[in-house]
Scaffold this active site. Structure first.
Site, PDB file in Angstrom:
ATOM      1  CB  VAL A  11      -6.728   1.199  -6.715  1.00  0.00           C
ATOM      2  CG1 VAL A  11      -7.929   2.191  -6.464  1.00  0.00           C
ATOM      3  CG2 VAL A  11      -5.541   1.633  -5.631  1.00  0.00           C
ATOM      4  CG  PHE A 150      -7.410   8.435   1.260  1.00  0.00           C
ATOM      5  CD1 PHE A 150      -6.300   9.210   1.344  1.00  0.00           C
ATOM      6  CD2 PHE A 150      -8.574   8.906   1.070  1.00  0.00           C
ATOM      7  CE1 PHE A 150      -6.354  10.618   0.810  1.00  0.00           C
ATOM      8  CE2 PHE A 150      -8.741  10.157   0.506  1.00  0.00           C
ATOM      9  CZ  PHE A 150      -7.590  11.043   0.596  1.00  0.00           C
ATOM     10  CE  LYS A 152      -4.276   0.965   7.024  1.00  0.00           C
ATOM     11  NZ  LYS A 152      -5.431   1.647   7.087  1.00  0.00           N
ATOM     12  CD  GLU A 153      -0.271  -2.406  -2.481  1.00  0.00           C
ATOM     13  OE1 GLU A 153       0.676  -3.346  -2.262  1.00  0.00           O
ATOM     14  OE2 GLU A 153      -0.112  -1.722  -3.511  1.00  0.00           O
ATOM     15  CE  LYS A 205      -3.300   8.481  -2.480  1.00  0.00           C
ATOM     16  NZ  LYS A 205      -3.478   7.348  -1.526  1.00  0.00           N
ATOM     17  CG  PHE A 250       2.538   5.689   9.134  1.00  0.00           C
ATOM     18  CD1 PHE A 250       1.277   5.354   9.510  1.00  0.00           C
ATOM     19  CD2 PHE A 250       3.123   5.598   7.901  1.00  0.00           C
ATOM     20  CE1 PHE A 250       0.445   4.763   8.487  1.00  0.00           C
ATOM     21  CE2 PHE A 250       2.596   4.964   6.993  1.00  0.00           C
ATOM     22  CZ  PHE A 250       1.005   4.458   7.232  1.00  0.00           C
ATOM     23  CB  ALA A 253      13.194   2.897  13.981  1.00  0.00           C
ATOM     24  N   GLY A 258       8.405   1.909   1.187  1.00  0.00           N
ATOM     25  CA  GLY A 258       8.529   1.367  -0.223  1.00  0.00           C
ATOM     26  C   GLY A 258       6.944   1.249  -0.789  1.00  0.00           C
ATOM     27  CB  CYS A 261       1.211   4.680  -3.026  1.00  0.00           C
ATOM     28  SG  CYS A 261       0.100   3.833  -3.584  1.00  0.00           S
TER      29      CYS A 261
HETATM   30  N1  LIG Z   1      -1.756   0.277  -4.472  1.00  0.00           N
HETATM   31  C1  LIG Z   1      -2.054   1.257  -3.450  1.00  0.00           C
HETATM   32  O1  LIG Z   1      -2.087   0.861  -2.420  1.00  0.00           O
HETATM   33  C2  LIG Z   1      -2.756   2.476  -3.702  1.00  0.00           C
HETATM   34  C3  LIG Z   1      -3.683   3.192  -2.807  1.00  0.00           C
HETATM   35  C4  LIG Z   1      -4.008   4.294  -3.134  1.00  0.00           C
HETATM   36  C5  LIG Z   1      -4.021   4.966  -4.404  1.00  0.00           C
HETATM   37  N2  LIG Z   1      -3.311   4.306  -5.668  1.00  0.00           N
HETATM   38  C6  LIG Z   1      -3.391   4.686  -6.673  1.00  0.00           C
HETATM   39  O2  LIG Z   1      -4.325   3.966  -7.575  1.00  0.00           O
HETATM   40  C7  LIG Z   1      -3.920   3.896  -9.063  1.00  0.00           C
HETATM   41  C8  LIG Z   1      -3.662   2.578  -9.496  1.00  0.00           C
HETATM   42  O3  LIG Z   1      -2.862   1.709  -8.441  1.00  0.00           O
HETATM   43  P1  LIG Z   1      -2.519   0.134  -8.422  1.00  0.00           P
HETATM   44  O4  LIG Z   1      -1.697  -0.102  -7.388  1.00  0.00           O
HETATM   45  O5  LIG Z   1      -3.921  -0.421  -8.273  1.00  0.00           O
HETATM   46  O6  LIG Z   1      -2.011   0.130  -9.916  1.00  0.00           O
HETATM   47  P2  LIG Z   1      -1.761  -1.438 -10.602  1.00  0.00           P
HETATM   48  O7  LIG Z   1      -0.389  -1.142 -11.407  1.00  0.00           O
HETATM   49  O8  LIG Z   1      -1.824  -2.384  -9.656  1.00  0.00           O
HETATM   50  O9  LIG Z   1      -2.921  -1.707 -11.602  1.00  0.00           O
HETATM   51  C9  LIG Z   1      -3.019  -0.767 -12.900  1.00  0.00           C
HETATM   52  C10 LIG Z   1      -4.055  -1.732 -13.757  1.00  0.00           C
HETATM   53  O10 LIG Z   1      -4.315  -0.865 -14.739  1.00  0.00           O
HETATM   54  C11 LIG Z   1      -4.392  -1.489 -15.917  1.00  0.00           C
HETATM   55  N3  LIG Z   1      -4.298  -0.644 -17.059  1.00  0.00           N
HETATM   56  C12 LIG Z   1      -3.377   0.271 -17.492  1.00  0.00           C
HETATM   57  N4  LIG Z   1      -3.710   0.867 -18.538  1.00  0.00           N
HETATM   58  C13 LIG Z   1      -4.929   0.562 -18.864  1.00  0.00           C
HETATM   59  C14 LIG Z   1      -6.018   0.764 -19.953  1.00  0.00           C
HETATM   60  N5  LIG Z   1      -5.518   1.571 -20.931  1.00  0.00           N
HETATM   61  N6  LIG Z   1      -7.189   0.353 -19.981  1.00  0.00           N
HETATM   62  C15 LIG Z   1      -7.478  -0.485 -18.709  1.00  0.00           C
HETATM   63  N7  LIG Z   1      -6.413  -0.980 -17.810  1.00  0.00           N
HETATM   64  C16 LIG Z   1      -5.470  -0.537 -17.841  1.00  0.00           C
HETATM   65  C17 LIG Z   1      -3.038  -2.463 -15.693  1.00  0.00           C
HETATM   66  O11 LIG Z   1      -3.019  -3.549 -16.662  1.00  0.00           O
HETATM   67  C18 LIG Z   1      -3.284  -2.969 -14.127  1.00  0.00           C
HETATM   68  O12 LIG Z   1      -3.971  -3.835 -14.048  1.00  0.00           O
HETATM   69  C19 LIG Z   1      -2.238   4.672  -8.898  1.00  0.00           C
HETATM   70  O13 LIG Z   1      -2.421   5.948  -9.329  1.00  0.00           O
HETATM   71  C20 LIG Z   1      -2.143   4.576  -7.592  1.00  0.00           C
HETATM   72  O14 LIG Z   1      -1.167   5.586  -7.050  1.00  0.00           O
HETATM   73  C21 LIG Z   1      -2.829   3.121  -5.245  1.00  0.00           C
END
Ligand SMILES: NC(=O)c1ccc[n+]([C@@H]2O[C@H](COP(=O)([O-])OP(=O)(O)OC[C@H]3O[C@@H](n4cnc5c(N)ncnc54)[C@H](O)[C@@H]3O)[C@@H](O)[C@H]2O)c1
Length: 442
Positions: A11, A150, A152-153, A205, A250, A253, A258, A261
């Site tokens: 994100v 929001f 999507k990877e 969210k 969505f 089937a 996974g 999120c």
């Molecule tokens: N991945 C998705 O598709 C997605 C989509 C929407 C929302 N989100 C939400 O966004 C948030 C982040 O998700 P993500 O998938 O990017 O997580 P991630 O685990 O890929 O990345 C998190 C990053 O934060 C860094 N970090 C942790 N503690 C830190 C600190 N104290 N200072 C600086 N950096 C720090 C980590 O080293 C890591 O690089 C989560 O809450 C997730 O639920 C994710």
């Protein structure tokens, strides 16, 4: 505008890069030195289509930088995004330690008015905690904005640059206006920017992810019903999904949801409901259907081989929790491979992007194959686990030649039973008629 984004995961990295792409001056910060060093050298630690080019361009044009120095980034920025991970803890509640830590650090380093934006997915009420933490650390003025993401990877850049909507939770007109300004370049196509209170933004969210997860569990349960009663879930899906009130999205089937999120957000919503005195039965069912669904392919294998799995070899195509990402967090492939190894099977895998991640999980307990056909050599069956586009039209003659027996288990329903029958494959999809006696007649 001057921005800092704390956390360079999926994100933070995508958001920071896209904000730079629209002309802002962005510093992305992480505590992971290695990650920051890689990014500085132009290497992107995650696979996300289009991200690398965008990062390179914005770094070259001086709008995007990477740092471990949070203080410098906070002094640089008007808007500080928190985009760190919020994994689920033992009881299902998200672990907010990273969010709290970053809020504390930002508070202690602010030297003037700042907007602190929480982009991490956090339970309702977190905005108030962030406010309290900041107040304890600084006398400087600030606003706290809840701005859930929001994306999507696999399509994260497109989603960020052209969102369906932007949700901004805040209680200050000034912060609301600055956030509208920041997002204006991304909504020129007419998508709305919804400004609401912080709590509603936080709940939105979880509501969105929970309903998407519910759709997946619903169609999976329909697939299980179709199998019992001799119906075809692919036809049922069409008949249902063309109703505009339902929609086709969505409703595929598969082996369950996974990723980082849905599983954690469903758990978090159940937990929030519970602590608020509400038993969210619907989401509990969504979760348990999903857990069951992840084992469907293994159950089919046990049934087909009548429990005699020991010593068999299986080829797996697809490891990531979905196509176009290398993310294997809570991916159905992980549990399946563990089950197969426990049963004494050999596992040969291929994934276009997730092989390095898989190596970190399974080391030398399975074999990794750079080409999808190589994974098939001598295997008793092919198991399709992630529906990457490149698997949709394989050379089936080659598949048949490489496998020990012409047997395919399709965990994503990407092939047609009638065609597989003609091609002479024993074929086991989900919620669709299986081919148990292939004719091999065109
Ligand atoms: N991945 C998705 O598709 C997605 C989509 C929407 C929302 N989100 C939400 O966004 C948030 C982040 O998700 P993500 O998938 O990017 O997580 P991630 O685990 O890929 O990345 C998190 C990053 O934060 C860094 N970090 C942790 N503690 C830190 C600190 N104290 N200072 C600086 N950096 C720090 C980590 O080293 C890591 O690089 C989560 O809450 C997730 O639920 C994710």
């Amino acid at each position: 505008m001057k921005i800092c984004v704390v956390g360079t995961g999926y994100v933070g990295l995508v958001a920071g890069t896209c904000l730079a792409e629209s002309g802002n001056d962005v510093i992305c910060v992480d505590i992971d030195d290695e990650k920051i060093e890689q990014l500085r050298q132009g290497r992107v630690p995650i696979y996300e289509p289009g991200l690398e080019e965008l990062i390179k361009r914005n770094v070259a044009e001086g709008r995007l930088a990477f740092s471990t120095d949070l203080g410098g980034a906070v002094r640089h920025a008007l808007v500080c995004f928190i985009a760190v991970g919020t994994p689920h803890g033992e009881d299902g509640a998200p672990d907010l330690r990273a969010v709290h830590k970053v809020a504390k650090d930002i508070g202690s380093m602010m030297d003037g008015y700042r907007i602190v934006v929480c982009k991490s997915t956090v339970p309702v009420g977190t905005h108030a905690q962030i406010r309290e933490i900041l107040s304890a650390e600084t006398d400087q003025p600030f606003d706290v904005v809840s701005n859930p993401e929001f994306m999507k990877e696999g399509a994260a850049i497109e989603d960020f640059l052209k969102p369906d909507r932007v949700v901004i939770g805040c209680s200050s007109d000034k912060a609301g206006e600055i956030m509208r300004d920041l997002y204006a370049p991304f909504v020129r196509g007419g998508a709305p920017i919804l400004v609401m209170d912080n709590a509603s933004a936080e709940v939105t969210k979880y509501g969105a992810n929970a309903l998407l997860a519910a759709k997946i569990s619903f169609i999976n349960e329909m697939a299980n019903l179709c199998e019992k009663v001799g119906a075809d879930v692919a036809q049922v899906r069409q008949g249902m999904g063309l109703d505009k009130r339902l929609g086709m999205h969505f409703l595929y089937a598969g082996l369950g949801y996974g990723g980082s999120c849905f599983p954690k957000d469903v758990k978090a919503l159940i937990h929030t409901a519970h602590t608020s005195g509400l038993d969210f039965e619907l989401m509990k069912a969504v979760e348990s259907v999903n857990q069951r669904q992840k084992r469907k392919l293994y159950e089919k294998l046990e049934a087909f081989y009548e429990g005699d799995l020991k010593g068999r070899t299986f080829a797996i195509w697809g490891l990531a929790f979905k196509p176009r990402t290398d993310d294997m967090r809570e991916a159905p492939a992980v549990g399946l491979i563990e089950d197969l190894l426990r049963a004494g099977c050999k596992v040969r895998v291929h994934d276009p992007e997730a092989m390095d991640v898989a190596r970190g999980i399974f080391q030398d307990r399975i074999t990794y194959h750079r080409h999808n056909y190589d994974a098939l050599e001598g295997a008793d069956a092919l198991l399709l686990v992630t529906e990457w586009n490149e698997f949709r039209r394989p050379d089936f003659d080659r598949v048949r030649r490489m496998l020990k027996a012409p047997v395919i288990f399709d965990g994503r329903n990407i092939w047609e039973p009638a065609e597989m029958d003609k091609l002479g494959f024993y074929y086991f999809p989900l919620g669709r008629p299986s081919v148990t006696q292939p004719t091999g007649h065109a």
